[in-house]
Design a protein around this motif. Structure first.
Motif, PDB file in Angstrom:
ATOM      1  N   GLY A  19       0.818  -1.210   0.000  1.00  0.00           N
ATOM      2  CA  GLY A  19       0.000   0.000   0.000  1.00  0.00           C
ATOM      3  C   GLY A  19       0.850   1.256   0.000  1.00  0.00           C
ATOM      4  O   GLY A  19       0.545   2.235  -0.682  1.00  0.00           O
ATOM      5  N   SER A  23       1.053   4.064  -2.921  1.00  0.00           N
ATOM      6  CA  SER A  23       0.843   5.461  -2.565  1.00  0.00           C
ATOM      7  C   SER A  23       1.924   6.345  -3.181  1.00  0.00           C
ATOM      8  O   SER A  23       1.627   7.419  -3.717  1.00  0.00           O
ATOM      9  CB  SER A  23       0.843   5.610  -1.043  1.00  0.00           C
ATOM     10  N   PHE A  40      -4.580  10.283  -1.063  1.00  0.00           N
ATOM     11  CA  PHE A  40      -3.829   9.051  -1.286  1.00  0.00           C
ATOM     12  C   PHE A  40      -2.390   9.090  -0.795  1.00  0.00           C
ATOM     13  O   PHE A  40      -1.823   8.049  -0.489  1.00  0.00           O
ATOM     14  CB  PHE A  40      -3.824   8.683  -2.769  1.00  0.00           C
ATOM     15  N   LEU A  70      -4.345   6.265   3.345  1.00  0.00           N
ATOM     16  CA  LEU A  70      -5.465   5.506   2.807  1.00  0.00           C
ATOM     17  C   LEU A  70      -5.000   4.272   2.050  1.00  0.00           C
ATOM     18  O   LEU A  70      -5.581   3.189   2.193  1.00  0.00           O
ATOM     19  CB  LEU A  70      -6.324   6.394   1.902  1.00  0.00           C
ATOM     20  N   MET A  71      -3.930   4.387   1.291  1.00  0.00           N
ATOM     21  CA  MET A  71      -3.470   3.251   0.499  1.00  0.00           C
ATOM     22  C   MET A  71      -2.916   2.130   1.388  1.00  0.00           C
ATOM     23  O   MET A  71      -3.072   0.951   1.071  1.00  0.00           O
ATOM     24  CB  MET A  71      -2.408   3.690  -0.517  1.00  0.00           C
ATOM     25  N   SER A  72      -2.290   2.461   2.509  1.00  0.00           N
ATOM     26  CA  SER A  72      -1.814   1.402   3.392  1.00  0.00           C
ATOM     27  C   SER A  72      -2.982   0.686   4.066  1.00  0.00           C
ATOM     28  O   SER A  72      -2.931  -0.529   4.277  1.00  0.00           O
ATOM     29  CB  SER A  72      -0.842   1.956   4.433  1.00  0.00           C
ATOM     30  N   VAL A  73      -4.056   1.414   4.373  1.00  0.00           N
ATOM     31  CA  VAL A  73      -5.252   0.779   4.938  1.00  0.00           C
ATOM     32  C   VAL A  73      -5.889  -0.141   3.894  1.00  0.00           C
ATOM     33  O   VAL A  73      -6.291  -1.265   4.203  1.00  0.00           O
ATOM     34  CB  VAL A  73      -6.254   1.840   5.438  1.00  0.00           C
ATOM     35  N   ILE A  74      -5.955   0.324   2.644  1.00  0.00           N
ATOM     36  CA  ILE A  74      -6.490  -0.513   1.566  1.00  0.00           C
ATOM     37  C   ILE A  74      -5.591  -1.739   1.361  1.00  0.00           C
ATOM     38  O   ILE A  74      -6.083  -2.847   1.151  1.00  0.00           O
ATOM     39  CB  ILE A  74      -6.640   0.309   0.273  1.00  0.00           C
ATOM     40  N   PHE A  77      -6.390  -4.247   4.030  1.00  0.00           N
ATOM     41  CA  PHE A  77      -7.674  -4.893   3.752  1.00  0.00           C
ATOM     42  C   PHE A  77      -7.530  -5.946   2.653  1.00  0.00           C
ATOM     43  O   PHE A  77      -8.023  -7.071   2.796  1.00  0.00           O
ATOM     44  CB  PHE A  77      -8.719  -3.849   3.361  1.00  0.00           C
ATOM     45  N   VAL A  78      -6.851  -5.604   1.579  1.00  0.00           N
ATOM     46  CA  VAL A  78      -6.666  -6.551   0.470  1.00  0.00           C
ATOM     47  C   VAL A  78      -5.845  -7.755   0.936  1.00  0.00           C
ATOM     48  O   VAL A  78      -6.168  -8.906   0.621  1.00  0.00           O
ATOM     49  CB  VAL A  78      -6.011  -5.853  -0.735  1.00  0.00           C
TER      50      VAL A  78
END
Length: 87
Positions: A19, A23, A40, A70-74, A77-78
């Protein structure tokens, strides 16, 4: 089937890392100061302050910071969904 704790930690850290890389790549294509760039690329830092130990012959510095965007959280999740899917 239960996953081992080591595997879960490695997969989640890999999700954070991927992530963060995404980013930075996205940040290369966005205009500085734009709303998508702030969403992002910008991050919030958590962690204690660094501790500096000054020994006469040696200086030691201890500390760490966690940067969350946000990208590290996504990515987490992935990675967690892939861990659930992969047995």
């Amino acid at each position: 089937m239960r996953q081992s704790l080591g595997r879960v930690v490695v997969v989640l850290l890999l999700g954070v890392f991927i992530g963060g890389v995404f980013s930075e790549v996205i940040g290369l294509f966005l205009r500085a100061g734009s709303v998508p760039e702030q969403l992002f690329v910008r991050y919030v830092s958590f962690g204690p302050e660094t501790i500096v130990l000054n020994l006469v012959v040696l200086d030691l510095t201890f500390g760490f910071k966690v940067h969350v965007n946000l990208m590290s959280v996504i990515g987490v999740f992935v990675a967690s969904q892939m861990l659930r899917w992969y047995r």
